[in-house]
Design a protein around this motif. Structure first.
Motif, PDB file in Angstrom:
ATOM      1  N   ARG A 130       0.699  -1.407  -0.027  1.00 49.43           N
ATOM      2  CA  ARG A 130       0.101  -0.164  -0.132  1.00 49.43           C
ATOM      3  C   ARG A 130       0.698   1.274   0.023  1.00 49.43           C
ATOM      4  O   ARG A 130       0.662   1.995   0.854  1.00 49.43           O
ATOM      5  CB  ARG A 130      -1.005   0.082   1.149  1.00 49.43           C
ATOM      6  CG  ARG A 130      -1.813  -1.228   1.436  1.00 49.43           C
ATOM      7  CD  ARG A 130      -2.877  -1.626   0.171  1.00 49.43           C
ATOM      8  NE  ARG A 130      -3.847  -0.395   0.433  1.00 49.43           N
ATOM      9  CZ  ARG A 130      -4.945  -0.344  -0.284  1.00 49.43           C
ATOM     10  NH1 ARG A 130      -5.074  -1.049  -1.539  1.00 49.43           N
ATOM     11  NH2 ARG A 130      -6.009   0.443  -0.208  1.00 49.43           N
TER      12      ARG A 130
ATOM     13  N   TYR B 152      -0.364   4.805   1.629  1.00 50.74           N
ATOM     14  CA  TYR B 152      -1.807   5.291   1.190  1.00 50.74           C
ATOM     15  C   TYR B 152      -2.878   4.135   1.990  1.00 50.74           C
ATOM     16  O   TYR B 152      -4.180   4.283   1.700  1.00 50.74           O
ATOM     17  CB  TYR B 152      -2.092   5.425  -0.126  1.00 50.74           C
ATOM     18  CG  TYR B 152      -2.023   3.933  -0.995  1.00 50.74           C
ATOM     19  CD1 TYR B 152      -3.192   3.216  -1.081  1.00 50.74           C
ATOM     20  CD2 TYR B 152      -0.915   3.675  -1.532  1.00 50.74           C
ATOM     21  CE1 TYR B 152      -2.985   2.209  -1.887  1.00 50.74           C
ATOM     22  CE2 TYR B 152      -0.679   2.414  -2.424  1.00 50.74           C
ATOM     23  CZ  TYR B 152      -1.866   1.707  -2.604  1.00 50.74           C
ATOM     24  OH  TYR B 152      -1.950   0.581  -3.297  1.00 50.74           O
TER      25      TYR B 152
ATOM     26  N   SER C 218      -7.103   1.642 -14.605  1.00 49.60           N
ATOM     27  CA  SER C 218      -7.124   1.051 -13.449  1.00 49.60           C
ATOM     28  C   SER C 218      -7.080  -0.593 -13.564  1.00 49.60           C
ATOM     29  O   SER C 218      -7.488  -1.096 -14.309  1.00 49.60           O
ATOM     30  CB  SER C 218      -8.198   1.398 -12.623  1.00 49.60           C
ATOM     31  OG  SER C 218      -9.513   0.955 -13.087  1.00 49.60           O
TER      32      SER C 218
ATOM     33  N   SER D 234      -4.304   2.855  -7.712  1.00 49.67           N
ATOM     34  CA  SER D 234      -4.103   1.694  -6.754  1.00 49.67           C
ATOM     35  C   SER D 234      -4.663   0.466  -7.442  1.00 49.67           C
ATOM     36  O   SER D 234      -5.432   0.413  -8.240  1.00 49.67           O
ATOM     37  CB  SER D 234      -4.984   1.992  -5.418  1.00 49.67           C
ATOM     38  OG  SER D 234      -6.408   2.483  -5.742  1.00 49.67           O
TER      39      SER D 234
ATOM     40  N   GLU E  81      -9.636   2.443  -6.626  1.00 47.65           N
ATOM     41  CA  GLU E  81     -10.230   3.313  -5.865  1.00 47.65           C
ATOM     42  C   GLU E  81      -9.519   4.799  -5.628  1.00 47.65           C
ATOM     43  O   GLU E  81     -10.121   5.694  -5.285  1.00 47.65           O
ATOM     44  CB  GLU E  81     -10.615   2.861  -4.522  1.00 47.65           C
ATOM     45  CG  GLU E  81     -11.556   1.619  -4.489  1.00 47.65           C
ATOM     46  CD  GLU E  81     -11.993   1.098  -3.204  1.00 47.65           C
ATOM     47  OE1 GLU E  81     -11.548   1.724  -2.025  1.00 47.65           O
ATOM     48  OE2 GLU E  81     -12.786   0.247  -2.944  1.00 47.65           O
ATOM     49  N   GLN E  82      -8.177   4.534  -6.088  1.00 49.73           N
ATOM     50  CA  GLN E  82      -7.531   5.844  -5.878  1.00 49.73           C
ATOM     51  C   GLN E  82      -6.689   6.043  -7.251  1.00 49.73           C
ATOM     52  O   GLN E  82      -5.917   5.022  -7.637  1.00 49.73           O
ATOM     53  CB  GLN E  82      -6.563   5.910  -4.842  1.00 49.73           C
ATOM     54  CG  GLN E  82      -7.588   5.863  -3.507  1.00 49.73           C
ATOM     55  CD  GLN E  82      -6.607   5.798  -2.064  1.00 49.73           C
ATOM     56  OE1 GLN E  82      -6.267   6.449  -1.281  1.00 49.73           O
ATOM     57  NE2 GLN E  82      -6.308   4.507  -1.888  1.00 49.73           N
TER      58      GLN E  82
ATOM     59  N   PHE F 280      -3.339   8.201  -8.376  1.00 54.61           N
ATOM     60  CA  PHE F 280      -2.167   8.922  -7.978  1.00 54.61           C
ATOM     61  C   PHE F 280      -1.663   9.875  -8.996  1.00 54.61           C
ATOM     62  O   PHE F 280      -1.175   9.162 -10.042  1.00 54.61           O
ATOM     63  CB  PHE F 280      -1.090   8.058  -7.085  1.00 54.61           C
ATOM     64  CG  PHE F 280      -1.553   7.288  -6.102  1.00 54.61           C
ATOM     65  CD1 PHE F 280      -2.044   7.733  -4.893  1.00 54.61           C
ATOM     66  CD2 PHE F 280      -1.932   5.905  -6.422  1.00 54.61           C
ATOM     67  CE1 PHE F 280      -2.577   6.870  -3.920  1.00 54.61           C
ATOM     68  CE2 PHE F 280      -2.318   5.099  -5.222  1.00 54.61           C
ATOM     69  CZ  PHE F 280      -2.641   5.613  -4.090  1.00 54.61           C
TER      70      PHE F 280
ATOM     71  N   THR G 176      -3.677  12.468  -4.381  1.00 58.08           N
ATOM     72  CA  THR G 176      -4.541  11.266  -4.224  1.00 58.08           C
ATOM     73  C   THR G 176      -6.054  11.683  -4.569  1.00 58.08           C
ATOM     74  O   THR G 176      -6.364  12.142  -3.697  1.00 58.08           O
ATOM     75  CB  THR G 176      -4.389  10.856  -2.808  1.00 58.08           C
ATOM     76  OG1 THR G 176      -2.972  10.452  -2.496  1.00 58.08           O
ATOM     77  CG2 THR G 176      -5.001   9.314  -2.963  1.00 58.08           C
ATOM     78  N   LEU G 177      -6.560  11.219  -5.826  1.00 59.21           N
ATOM     79  CA  LEU G 177      -7.818  11.376  -6.052  1.00 59.21           C
ATOM     80  C   LEU G 177      -8.703  10.297  -6.081  1.00 59.21           C
ATOM     81  O   LEU G 177      -8.283   8.956  -6.284  1.00 59.21           O
ATOM     82  CB  LEU G 177      -7.829  11.766  -7.834  1.00 59.21           C
ATOM     83  CG  LEU G 177      -7.098  12.907  -8.115  1.00 59.21           C
ATOM     84  CD1 LEU G 177      -7.142  13.143  -9.530  1.00 59.21           C
ATOM     85  CD2 LEU G 177      -7.147  14.192  -7.247  1.00 59.21           C
ATOM     86  N   GLN G 178      -9.892  10.402  -5.232  1.00 56.53           N
ATOM     87  CA  GLN G 178     -10.850   9.213  -4.977  1.00 56.53           C
ATOM     88  C   GLN G 178     -11.549   9.135  -6.212  1.00 56.53           C
ATOM     89  O   GLN G 178     -12.357  10.023  -6.726  1.00 56.53           O
ATOM     90  CB  GLN G 178     -11.768   9.653  -4.000  1.00 56.53           C
ATOM     91  CG  GLN G 178     -10.809   9.914  -2.604  1.00 56.53           C
ATOM     92  CD  GLN G 178      -9.975   8.959  -2.122  1.00 56.53           C
ATOM     93  OE1 GLN G 178     -10.494   7.642  -2.354  1.00 56.53           O
ATOM     94  NE2 GLN G 178      -8.619   9.206  -1.732  1.00 56.53           N
ATOM     95  N   THR G 179     -11.413   8.114  -6.831  1.00 58.75           N
ATOM     96  CA  THR G 179     -12.099   7.715  -8.157  1.00 58.75           C
ATOM     97  C   THR G 179     -13.674   7.716  -8.040  1.00 58.75           C
ATOM     98  O   THR G 179     -14.264   7.772  -9.113  1.00 58.75           O
ATOM     99  CB  THR G 179     -11.765   6.381  -8.820  1.00 58.75           C
ATOM    100  OG1 THR G 179     -12.022   5.322  -8.011  1.00 58.75           O
ATOM    101  CG2 THR G 179     -10.190   6.547  -9.155  1.00 58.75           C
TER     102      THR G 179
END
Length: 500
Positions: free
Chosen positions: A57, A81, A307, A361, A365-366, A368, A383-386
């Motif tokens: 992680r 993360y 992803s 990730s 879900e994230q 970078f 760090t963007l939350q998808t």
């Protein structure tokens, strides 16, 4: 169950109203350009490569750091993360340090040095040096990739950075033992970029040395080629196909910026400085139709990423002003929904996505993203939350009937979903809070037109009751909540007969 999701997913307090935006505002936001928030400024003053360690992680980034006294050291940094260990794991080495790779299990991290490949054991954020891996000399900056169970890297000896454009180089694979030399798998006449993919896929993408140069991109699959008696490797790569972007030999050749494979390995996306995003078939390198919305006009492409869960596709670039530097869309082009568009234009956020500066990730879900200032001397990690790119959902027209303690109670409303139709009929979870008493009520089905009806019996004692309606979201839709505060009253007393 619902309460946990509600309190963890929002900053709301218990109050009458809804957690969702107004319908018009939500629809407009889906197509708007969103300014990026501040990123985490990195200590390095250069950026060469990044990779994601899903097991540990961590996001691993390689570059050089300049200290106040003017000295320069190479630095590989792992930013946590989610998981265990310190927030930052790092190790330094001689400058220049370039390229970073990690084994799938996260136990080993590799970084490129000019005369070897540095190797570290990684455990819970702690890096311990291991024996270096022999490698040909490099004076121009290495790239590393771990794919198919093997470590590949580039080498180009040069007396000075000015000599790098025409330097002869090679792509090598690390030997099975640290005391054996690396096996050269190909020689190159210019700088070559490497990208790995699922199932042992490997891309070699040369840089063009002039606009009329037409370099050929190669796609390979790693085999179990046996080590030779002299320490060299056998047929470690199976050739799948190659592609020159100026097919007729007249136009501009490939101007490589980044590449990434789709989750199933069937598609290779290439960020090309001339053409934008180009899609290739990974089995034979033929051109494929590109169904994705491009970056805005005039934005220089710098990065692409799929992803690993197969859900998302991101394109990064360098834009000016508030034009979007990044788009995040569903990897399945049949899903009709506006991509999330983000602009990096802030002194604490950077101004552009750097080449090869995006990775997801493992669970998708994230996202970078590494950005830089215009001069390329400062770098930030975002760090963007998808889930922010999912289609909005919202509760509207929520009303209720009389609220009499101990009596039946009825709530009606409608769940609005932007974008595509959900694959399954949505259901609404309901949590009732009466003082310290918390009750999960049965889920409420949603009709085809989005309407729903909640029927309940109110607690016997008059007072304040809070209903929390929740939609958990779906494959294409965001979650949403509605908090409904109800003040109940005592039932009217029965009228007694006086006998008169």
């Amino acid at each position: 169950m619902l309460l946990t999701g509600v309190l963890a997913g929002s900053g709301l307090t218990a109050a009458t109203g809804t957690a969702s935006a107004a319908p018009g505002a939500a629809a407009a936001a889906a197509a708007a350009v969103v300014p990026a928030g501040p990123g985490m400024e990195l200590s390095a003053t250069s950026f060469t490569q990044m990779t994601v360690d899903e097991a540990g992680r961590r996001v691993w980034i390689a570059g050089d750091r300049v200290y106040p006294d003017g000295s320069r050291r190479g630095e590989v940094v792992g930013l946590l993360y989610g998981g265990v260990g310190p927030a930052v794991a790092s190790a330094d080495g001689a400058a220049p340090l370039s390229g970073v790779a990690v084994e799938p299990g996260g136990s080993k991290v590799y970084a490129g040095q000019s005369d070897h490949i540095a190797s570290y054991a990684h455990e819970n954020g702690s890096l311990s040096p291991l024996d270096p891996i022999p490698a040909p000399a490099d004076g121009c900056g290495r790239e590393l990739v771990h794919t198919g169970g093997r470590l590949f890297f580039t080498s180009r000896p040069a007396a000075s950075p000015e000599d790098c454009s025409g330097a002869q180089g090679s792509v090598s694979v690390a030997a099975a033992s640290t005391d054996a030399p690396a096996g050269v798998v190909m020689y190159t006449g210019t700088e070559v970029h490497l990208e790995g993919g699922p199932g042992g896929l490997l891309v070699t993408a040369p840089e063009r040395w002039s606009p009329t140069d037409d370099p050929d991109l190669g796609i390979y699959r790693v085999t179990d080629g046996a080590d030779g008696a002299d320490g060299s490797d056998g047929n470690v790569l199976e050739f799948l196909g190659e592609r020159r972007f100026a097919e007729d030999g007249t136009g501009e050749g490939m101007d490589f910026r980044d590449a990434d494979f789709s989750a199933d390995g069937s598609v290779l996306a290439v960020a090309d400085g001339v053409r934008g995003t180009v899609l290739l078939d990974s089995q034979d390198a033929r051109f494929r139709e590109n169904p994705y919305a491009p970056l805005p006009q005039g934005v220089a492409p710098t990065a692409v990423a799929f992803s690993p869960d197969g859900k998302w596709f991101a394109q990064g670039g360098a834009a000016s002003g508030d034009t979007a530097d990044l788009t995040l869309a569903f990897a399945d082009p049949s899903v009709e929904h506006q991509p999330l568009r983000i602009s990096f234009e802030d002194e604490a956020a950077g101004h552009r996505v750097v080449p090869r500066g995006m990775e997801f990730s493992g669970d998708g879900e994230q996202l970078f993203v590494v950005t830089s200032n215009q001069e390329g001397t400062k770098f930030w990690l975002h760090t963007l939350q998808t889930r922010e790119a999912l289609a909005p959902s919202r509760f509207v027209d929520v009303t209720h009937g009389p609220a009499v303690a101990g009596a039946p109670f009825r709530v009606t409303g409608r769940l609005e979903l932007d974008g595509p139709e959900p694959a399954e009929a949505p259901k609404i979870t309901v949590l009732r809070m009466n003082g310290s008493e918390v009750t999960d009520l049965p889920p409420v089905p949603v009709a085809e037109d989005g309407t729903f009806v909640l029927e309940d019996v109110l607690p016997d004692r008059a007072g304040d009751v809070l209903y929390i309606l929740g939609y958990a979201g779906g494959e294409h839709h965001q979650l949403s909540e509605h908090w409904l505060a109800v003040e109940t009253v005592e039932a009217p007393s029965a009228v007694r007969d006086s006998g008169r």
